[in-house]
Design a protein around this motif. Structure first.
Motif, short mmCIF file in Angstrom:
data_model
loop_
_atom_site.label_atom_id
_atom_site.label_comp_id
_atom_site.label_asym_id
_atom_site.label_seq_id
_atom_site.Cartn_x
_atom_site.Cartn_y
_atom_site.Cartn_z
N UNK A 132 72.78 27.46 13.68
CA UNK A 132 71.33 27.70 13.63
C UNK A 132 70.65 27.21 14.90
N UNK A 133 71.28 27.52 16.03
CA UNK A 133 70.74 27.24 17.37
C UNK A 133 70.87 25.78 17.78
N UNK A 134 71.48 24.94 16.96
CA UNK A 134 71.67 23.54 17.31
C UNK A 134 73.01 23.29 17.96
N UNK A 135 73.28 22.04 18.32
CA UNK A 135 74.55 21.68 18.97
C UNK A 135 75.71 21.71 17.99
N UNK A 136 76.92 21.77 18.53
CA UNK A 136 78.10 21.60 17.70
C UNK A 136 78.24 20.12 17.34
N UNK A 137 78.98 19.85 16.26
CA UNK A 137 79.29 18.47 15.90
C UNK A 137 78.23 17.77 15.08
N UNK A 138 77.20 18.50 14.60
CA UNK A 138 76.18 17.88 13.76
C UNK A 138 75.99 18.75 12.52
N UNK A 139 75.97 18.10 11.37
CA UNK A 139 75.74 18.80 10.12
C UNK A 139 74.97 17.91 9.16
N UNK A 140 74.70 18.43 7.99
CA UNK A 140 73.87 17.73 7.02
C UNK A 140 74.44 17.89 5.62
N UNK A 141 74.40 16.81 4.87
CA UNK A 141 74.61 16.87 3.43
C UNK A 141 73.33 16.39 2.77
N UNK A 142 72.72 17.24 1.94
CA UNK A 142 71.64 16.83 1.05
C UNK A 142 72.24 16.58 -0.32
N UNK A 143 71.78 15.54 -0.98
CA UNK A 143 72.22 15.28 -2.34
C UNK A 143 71.08 14.70 -3.16
N UNK A 144 71.13 14.92 -4.45
CA UNK A 144 70.17 14.28 -5.34
C UNK A 144 70.38 12.77 -5.28
N UNK A 145 69.29 12.05 -5.31
CA UNK A 145 69.35 10.61 -5.07
C UNK A 145 70.29 9.89 -6.03
N UNK A 146 70.21 10.21 -7.32
CA UNK A 146 71.02 9.47 -8.29
C UNK A 146 72.51 9.71 -8.07
N UNK A 147 72.86 10.88 -7.59
CA UNK A 147 74.27 11.18 -7.33
C UNK A 147 74.74 10.46 -6.07
N UNK A 148 73.94 10.49 -5.02
CA UNK A 148 74.31 9.80 -3.79
C UNK A 148 74.41 8.29 -4.00
N UNK A 149 73.51 7.75 -4.79
CA UNK A 149 73.54 6.31 -5.02
C UNK A 149 74.77 5.90 -5.83
N UNK A 150 75.25 6.78 -6.69
CA UNK A 150 76.42 6.47 -7.51
C UNK A 150 77.72 6.67 -6.74
N UNK A 151 77.69 7.47 -5.67
CA UNK A 151 78.90 7.77 -4.91
C UNK A 151 79.31 6.60 -4.02
N UNK A 152 80.61 6.50 -3.83
CA UNK A 152 81.14 5.53 -2.88
C UNK A 152 81.34 6.22 -1.53
N UNK A 153 81.14 5.52 -0.42
CA UNK A 153 81.45 6.11 0.88
C UNK A 153 82.94 6.36 1.01
N UNK A 154 83.30 7.27 1.91
CA UNK A 154 84.72 7.55 2.14
C UNK A 154 85.12 7.16 3.56
N UNK A 155 84.17 6.68 4.35
CA UNK A 155 84.45 6.22 5.70
C UNK A 155 83.82 4.84 5.86
N UNK A 156 84.60 3.90 6.34
CA UNK A 156 84.15 2.51 6.37
C UNK A 156 84.16 1.98 7.81
N UNK A 157 83.25 1.05 8.08
CA UNK A 157 83.21 0.45 9.40
C UNK A 157 81.84 -0.11 9.68
N UNK A 158 81.45 -0.07 10.94
CA UNK A 158 80.15 -0.60 11.32
C UNK A 158 79.01 0.29 10.85
#
Length: 408
Positions: free
Chosen positions: A225-251
């Motif tokens: 959509x005319x933007x750079x490569x290497x950037x994307x977005x995930x939208x999620x409903x708040x209650x689902x995102x808050x219940x999810x665990x991250x899958x990448x860890x670090x700083x």
């Protein structure tokens, strides 16, 4: 802006390929970038380059403001309730993997169901295969109608009380079909399942309102959509995102770290470990400004007219097979030229300066459903015109003649 003024915003469209003016018909793979986006990324690197969220110095503050400002802009662009529900990722693929791993693997178990379609891009198919294998869930497929569309009665017959996830592309990158995701979401919600929408091929071309769609997760990529490569977005409903665990860890994604235990930051940062894609977010924000200046509704109308013109011109050619319905499609036409491999078609078209895609388009199950090994695809965007379609048709005539003589 009219079509000529829009084209002037894209430096690459003045390129000459093999002695011919470039006719770029591969925007479904990646769109070209307007000067505003190129300048925004260059300006960030020239004037504001620093890591975000960490430094109190001026550059760090400016970079953080630009990065988080982009998040606010994306939230408004999608009509998300809050920017905290916008997770920056590397693209649609990463976003869908995040849902399949961080959500589906925690809610699915033996005997549960994940429902998708045969038209899915591999990025919205393989993650669900792996989630099903990891959890013991069953991966089910909604059947397609002969023209590649989806009948809601088939959806109702496929989705059951055991279904936990329904994942579907909003628009097919092969068939061009626009799926009734809102109605599919309503069916999913009736049985307590969540709706995951792959918006890679829809977001660049039409106005998106995640609240009106009722989707639980929505993923898209900036580079289409005319933007750079290497950037994307995930939208999620708040209650689902808050219940999810991250899958990448670090700083950056942590709140408190001890020798044996750690806790996570609040949304959205708990999903954004490490240095984020700062310049990509800046470029995506600039792309949104550019698209909104033209108007998503205007882009939709332009592409609808253009793809109808292309469909009619190509279907009038002898020996051309077109896949997907004529009506209700985004701006792409997938086709084959009889007795000529699509890679050969694309190679000859390139000698005329015309860039199209050829192959299985990361949709091997769909190719088998179509009973072909590969196809050629011409995909259009806001900078394409009817003259581009005419150039494609003329070059295809030459292609037919070339292979006809070669066969003779």
């Amino acid at each position: 802006m009219n079509a000529a003024e829009i084209r002037e915003q894209f430096p690459i469209l003045s390129e000459t390929i093999n002695g011919h003016p470039l006719v770029y018909l591969d925007s479904a793979a990646t769109s070209q970038k307007p000067r505003q986006v190129i300048d925004a990324v260059a300006r960030y690197y020239e004037h504001d380059n620093a890591n975000v969220h960490r430094g109190v110095h001026t550059l760090g503050s400016r970079a953080t403001d630009a990065y988080e400002g982009a998040r606010v802009k994306v939230a408004r662009f999608l009509n998300a309730p809050s920017e905290q529900q916008i997770i920056f990722t590397r693209g649609t693929t990463t976003a869908l993997n995040l849902v399949a791993t961080g959500y589906a693997r925690t809610v699915c178990g033996e005997g549960d169901e994940i429902v998708i379609t045969p038209m899915e891009h591999h990025s919205n198919l393989i993650p669900w295969q792996q989630a099903a294998k990891a959890t013991g869930a069953t991966l089910k497929y909604m059947p397609l109608q002969p023209d590649g569309t989806i009948d809601l009665e088939d959806v109702r017959a496929t989705v059951t009380s055991r279904t936990k996830v329904v994942a579907i592309t909003y628009a097919s990158n092969v068939l061009g079909v626009i799926n009734p995701v809102q109605a599919i979401g309503e069916i999913a919600h009736e049985v307590g399942a969540v709706l995951v929408v792959d918006g890679a091929q829809s977001t660049p071309h039409m106005k998106i309102d995640v609240q009106a769609l009722g989707c639980d997760f929505y993923a898209f990529s900036g580079h289409k959509m005319c933007g750079p490569t290497g950037i994307g977005v995930l939208y999620g409903k708040r209650e689902l995102l808050e219940a999810m665990e991250p899958i990448e860890y670090g700083g950056e994604m942590i709140d408190f770290v001890d020798l044996h235990e750690s806790t996570w930051k609040e949304l959205p940062w708990k999903f954004e470990g490490g240095t984020p894609i700062i310049a990509g977010a800046v470029g995506l924000a600039a792309a949104i400004d550019f698209l909104e200046e033209i108007g998503l509704d205007a882009i939709d109308r332009h592409e609808s007219q253009l793809v109808a013109y292309a469909y009619d011109r190509l279907s009038a050619m002898e020996g051309i097979s077109i896949y997907g319905p004529r009506e209700g499609r985004v701006g792409l036409v997938t086709f084959n030229l009889a007795d000529v491999h699509p890679h050969d078609v694309a190679t000859v078209l390139d000698t005329y300066g015309i860039a199209v895609r050829a192959g299985h388009h990361c949709c091997q199950p769909l190719m088998r459903w179509l009973e072909v090994s590969a196809t050629a695809r011409a995909s259009f965007y806001l900078y394409n015109t009817e003259s581009d379609v005419d150039a494609l048709v003329d070059a295809l005539r030459h292609t037919k003649e070339f292979f006809g003589h070669a066969a003779g």
